[in-house]
Scaffold this motif. Sequence first.
Motif, PDB file in Angstrom:
ATOM      1  N   CYS A 141      -8.409 -11.164 -11.072  1.00 48.17           N
ATOM      2  CA  CYS A 141      -8.949 -10.348  -9.979  1.00 48.17           C
ATOM      3  C   CYS A 141      -8.493 -11.041  -8.699  1.00 48.17           C
ATOM      4  O   CYS A 141      -9.137 -11.977  -8.219  1.00 48.17           O
ATOM      5  N   VAL A 160     -11.017  -1.896  -9.347  1.00 53.84           N
ATOM      6  CA  VAL A 160     -10.558  -2.017 -10.732  1.00 53.84           C
ATOM      7  C   VAL A 160      -9.344  -1.120 -10.938  1.00 53.84           C
ATOM      8  O   VAL A 160      -9.433   0.102 -10.825  1.00 53.84           O
ATOM      9  N   LYS A 208      -8.743  -6.036  -9.582  1.00 54.05           N
ATOM     10  CA  LYS A 208      -8.975  -6.397 -10.977  1.00 54.05           C
ATOM     11  C   LYS A 208      -7.905  -5.695 -11.816  1.00 54.05           C
ATOM     12  O   LYS A 208      -7.952  -4.476 -12.031  1.00 54.05           O
ATOM     13  N   VAL A 261     -15.639  -9.381 -13.047  1.00 48.94           N
ATOM     14  CA  VAL A 261     -15.475  -9.233 -11.598  1.00 48.94           C
ATOM     15  C   VAL A 261     -16.517 -10.067 -10.866  1.00 48.94           C
ATOM     16  O   VAL A 261     -16.217 -10.742  -9.873  1.00 48.94           O
TER      17      VAL A 261
END
Length: 438
Positions: free
Chosen positions: A55, A335, A71, A193
């Motif tokens: 990440c 993400v 991420k 995360v």
Amino acid sequence: MKIVSRNEELLRDALSHIPQSSSRTSLSSCNKLIRFEDISAAAFKIQCGVQKTPCMYSRLSKQYGMDIYLKKEFLQFTGSVKERGVLYLLTSLPQDQQRKGVIVTSDSNFSMAVAYHASELRIPVFVIMSTSTSPARVKMCREYGAMVISYGTTAKDSQMHARRLAQENGYLYLEEEDSAVYLSGLGTVGLEVYEQVPKLDAVIFPAGGHCGLLAGSAAALKHLNPLISVIGVESESFPVLQQSLKAGHPIEDQACSNHHFYGDVSGLCFGSNSLQLTGKLVDKVVAVREEDILISMLRLLEYERATVDAEGAIGLAALVAGKLPELKGKRVAIVICSGNLELHLLQQCIARALTLDNRVCRFSLVLPDCPGDISKLLEILAREEARVLDIKQERTFVTSELFTVEVTCTMETRDKIHTAQLRNALLERYPTAAWTER
């Protein structure tokens, strides 16, 4: 890793009205209340089978006025975050079912993840694909170790055949659903995360009909820190999640696209578990245009060297479209969940994105068909430092006066300002020049 609960009451309340039955697969018995402990257990169980993806701080941060961390789930072996849920799902099957095998249909990220991880676990796996499936996807699933069978001309034909084979041979028919097991596996993204980026203000996820990643990760993040904003992003053309949340139940008759560009972004809302979790735990769901998704794909390719599909780029598209101004100056994780885009589509998407980003333009003008006139045009283009990508001359079907040539040029420019400068310079010399609107 042991983390003290801070929000378990909220998580349980989110699922207090979830029905305990499901008609989608024989795994419906797994639809129990999802707990943070389930997500933690999933993280422990799959840690050796999937990548703990980075990440990383993004160079796009300055451009959008916030600290952006990406991420990179597209770095999973099959190029998709779906591996997390699939691996936990497969390892949770009874041993007798693992010996009998599983069967899936379609060429989705879910099916490819099942093909790979079932093979790695030595579980017999069969993938039924329609005859219209691209040869590249068929080849990929075979290389992962699955037995691929082509049947029928539509996805419905393949599904019916797969169900029949499952019933006759004792295979477990799997399709992507929102069982607690599957959601727990996907929710491990939220755990990672939270570990990787301290002092997070917000996390952005792809949404759409298949919102299991959003729901499962929201369960983890809100448990760890209720102050973290969890945001879902879906396509403006297929606002499946927003409509389902408004209706209070999964929308079944939402018009969806079968085009491979959209992937799960345009899928039907597949279950009440993830919908209930999303309604209780997700702070905001926004919709973006296809144009924003394409430019997002271009930004990720240029700045991050990341080749992603629509589902992978849609989170960043919310920032490209300016849909989240409240995140300015904040620390935000996005993400990037998928990178499975066929090569011919990738080429089309990048070409279209460059046009939308005002970096490829086209104009046409009529010149006297005399020696040196084309050279004068090229001198202007060179002086303006614009690159000629293509130039065509038409003499036969010119509708203006005789002995003229219609010249059409496709040009590459630096940005919108450079395009405007080029346009002004050409109009000064050729007032009748016509520009093709993007």
